[in-house]
Structure formats: C-alpha cells, structure tokens
Design an enzyme around this catalytic site. Structure first.
Site, PDB file in Angstrom:
ATOM      1  N   LYS A   9       0.826  -1.198   0.000  1.00 23.38           N
ATOM      2  CA  LYS A   9       0.000   0.000   0.000  1.00 23.38           C
ATOM      3  C   LYS A   9       0.866   1.255   0.000  1.00 23.38           C
ATOM      4  CE  LYS A   9      -3.348   2.441   2.898  1.00 23.38           C
ATOM      5  NZ  LYS A   9      -3.870   3.154   1.745  1.00 23.38           N
ATOM      6  N   LYS A  14       7.365   0.978   1.459  1.00 30.07           N
ATOM      7  CA  LYS A  14       7.807   0.019   0.454  1.00 30.07           C
ATOM      8  C   LYS A  14       9.083   0.472  -0.256  1.00 30.07           C
ATOM      9  CE  LYS A  14       5.099   0.245  -2.905  1.00 30.07           C
ATOM     10  NZ  LYS A  14       5.963   1.223  -3.605  1.00 30.07           N
ATOM     11  N   LYS A  40       4.663   8.280  -8.931  1.00 27.80           N
ATOM     12  CA  LYS A  40       5.358   9.360  -8.214  1.00 27.80           C
ATOM     13  C   LYS A  40       6.835   9.435  -8.600  1.00 27.80           C
ATOM     14  CE  LYS A  40       4.605   8.358  -3.892  1.00 27.80           C
ATOM     15  NZ  LYS A  40       4.136   6.972  -4.094  1.00 27.80           N
ATOM     16  N   ASP A 127      -1.741  -0.462  -4.210  1.00 29.12           N
ATOM     17  CA  ASP A 127      -3.122  -0.155  -3.847  1.00 29.12           C
ATOM     18  C   ASP A 127      -4.106  -0.796  -4.827  1.00 29.12           C
ATOM     19  OD1 ASP A 127      -1.342   2.072  -2.775  1.00 29.12           O
ATOM     20  OD2 ASP A 127      -3.203   2.460  -1.698  1.00 29.12           O
TER      21      ASP A 127
END
Length: 248
Positions: A9, A14, A40, A127
């Site tokens: 998530k 991570k 990102k 996600d």
C-alpha cells in the site's frame, strides 16, 4: 539473475524498504537494478541521494523513441542501476499503461543485457493490482513477489488484495508469492494480525523490520540506513531481510 517485485500500500514504507535492500545487496558485491514502477517516480531517490531521474514516460513523451538507454538509467550508491517508469500527465492517461511502456522500453533498449544484474527489484504501488500494475508479476519479469505490510487495517487489506490477485493469476505462469515483509508500526497485535493474513493465503513472514526513527534520520540525509548508519541495528535488519528474500 534473481528478480523480485515488491508490492504494498502507498505510504507503507515500500520504497524505503526496497532501497535499503538494494543497498544491502550492493554491499554484498551484487550488481543491483532498481526499477520504480510508481507514478510518483520517487523509488530510487535515496539511492541517488535526492537526484531525480528522468522517467521513461517523460522521455517517450518528449523524444518518442529517439533516446538511448543511458537517458533512462542512472547509477546511484554503489553503482546501483536506477530507473523510474513515471506516470501520465495528471488527469490524462493510465498509470498502469505507463508501467507496461517503461518495462518494455527497458527490455527493448537492452538494459538487462548491458548491465547483467544479479538482483532486480521492481518497486510497485500495491493499492491496485490490475493492468500495468500486474506487469512485474508476469512471466519474464519477477520470479518472486513480496508484499510490505504493517499491522494496520488498511495495509493488511491492501496486502490481502495483492495476495488474492496472485491467487487468481497462479495458472498464468506469473511470479510466485515469496511472503510478507512486516514493516512494524507498533499497533496492537501487529504480528498476530499479519500472521493471520499469512495463514489465510498459505504464505509466511519473511522478515520483520522494527519501527526505528533512524530510518527518518537517514531519509533526511537522502540516504538509505544501510549507507548512512551501516553499524546500526536497523541496517542489520535490512541485511538479514536481504538474505531471507534471496533464499525465499
């Protein structure tokens, strides 16, 4: 060559975990490639000491196919090979499709042949597990998938979704589930909750990362813990995790 996809998530730590694993493996003398598969495009920022990499999608948008492998790939700490897929213009395009384009372009430009890495990490936003976000699981990419989770409910929920996706993909020749990496947030019954998740999907906790403020101190320095604080207990935890991941 061993190839691992790390899912989890958003905000679970991570990319920090992947970067410290990359640093740990590089300190063991391994040639490591880390590919950020998150819109990102910040997976490798600790490896490059804060220097942004031109994303593959940006290169495609600006130059079509008129660019070299060296434009896509940069070397960071200990010559770790870094690449970022990037994402679409906000509100336009599909982030998952961007991952597909990036991974295909890396292969097309001969990244794996040129660098011949011992270890490849795909750092993937977990996600959602559909379309391009499942690309690193597919045949020819990762051999094993590991999921980073804490004992927080939303983190476990996301991890369960990834496990379910892998269960549904098992007849397609996709990567195997290697296990869960418990990145502790010190919530109540944390290890118990994650062990229950493992039991449900017939997997295991491959490593436990304690909560430690030293991680934030290293990030403020734009470095991994393994580089910034190599003698710390946290660095040792990442090194031990690297060995478990390699042998899972």
């Amino acid at each position: 060559m061993k190839k691992f996809a790390i899912y989890g998530k958003g905000g679970i730590g991570k990319s920090t975990t992947v970067s410290n694993l990359s640093a740990a493996f590089s300190n063991m003398g391994k040639t490591v490639m880390q590919i950020g598969c998150d819109p990102k495009a910040d997976s490798t920022v600790l490896i490059t000491h804060g220097k942004k990499i031109k994303t593959t999608l940006d290169l495609i948008r600006e130059k079509k196919d008129n660019f070299e492998l060296s434009d896509m790939v940069k070397l960071g700490y200990n010559d770790i090979i870094c690449a970022e897929a990037g994402g679409p213009t906000p509100g336009l395009g599909c982030a998952g499709r961007g991952i597909i384009c990036a991974l295909e372009k890396l292969e097309e430009k001969g990244a794996y042949k040129k660098y011949n890495p011992d270890i490849v990490f795909y750092d993937v936003l977990g996600d959602v597990v559909c379309g391009g976000f499942s690309m690193p699981m597919r045949a020819g990419y990762a051999d094993k998938v590991f999921i980073v989770s804490s004992g927080e409910n939303m983190s476990i929920y996301a991890a369960a979704n990834i496990c379910m996706a892998m269960k549904n993909f098992k007849d397609r020749g996709y990567a195997e589930l290697g296990g869960i990496i418990l990145n502790k947030r010190n919530v109540k019954d944390e290890e118990k909750k994650v062990n229950e998740l493992c039991k449900e999907f017939k997997t295991k906790i491959v490593g436990v990362l304690p909560y430690d403020e030293i991680v934030h101190k290293a990030e403020d320095m734009k470095k991994t813990v393994v580089e910034a604080f190599p003698d710390s207990d946290m660095a040792k935890a990442y090194i031990n995790l690297a060995k478990e991941v390699e042998n899972a």
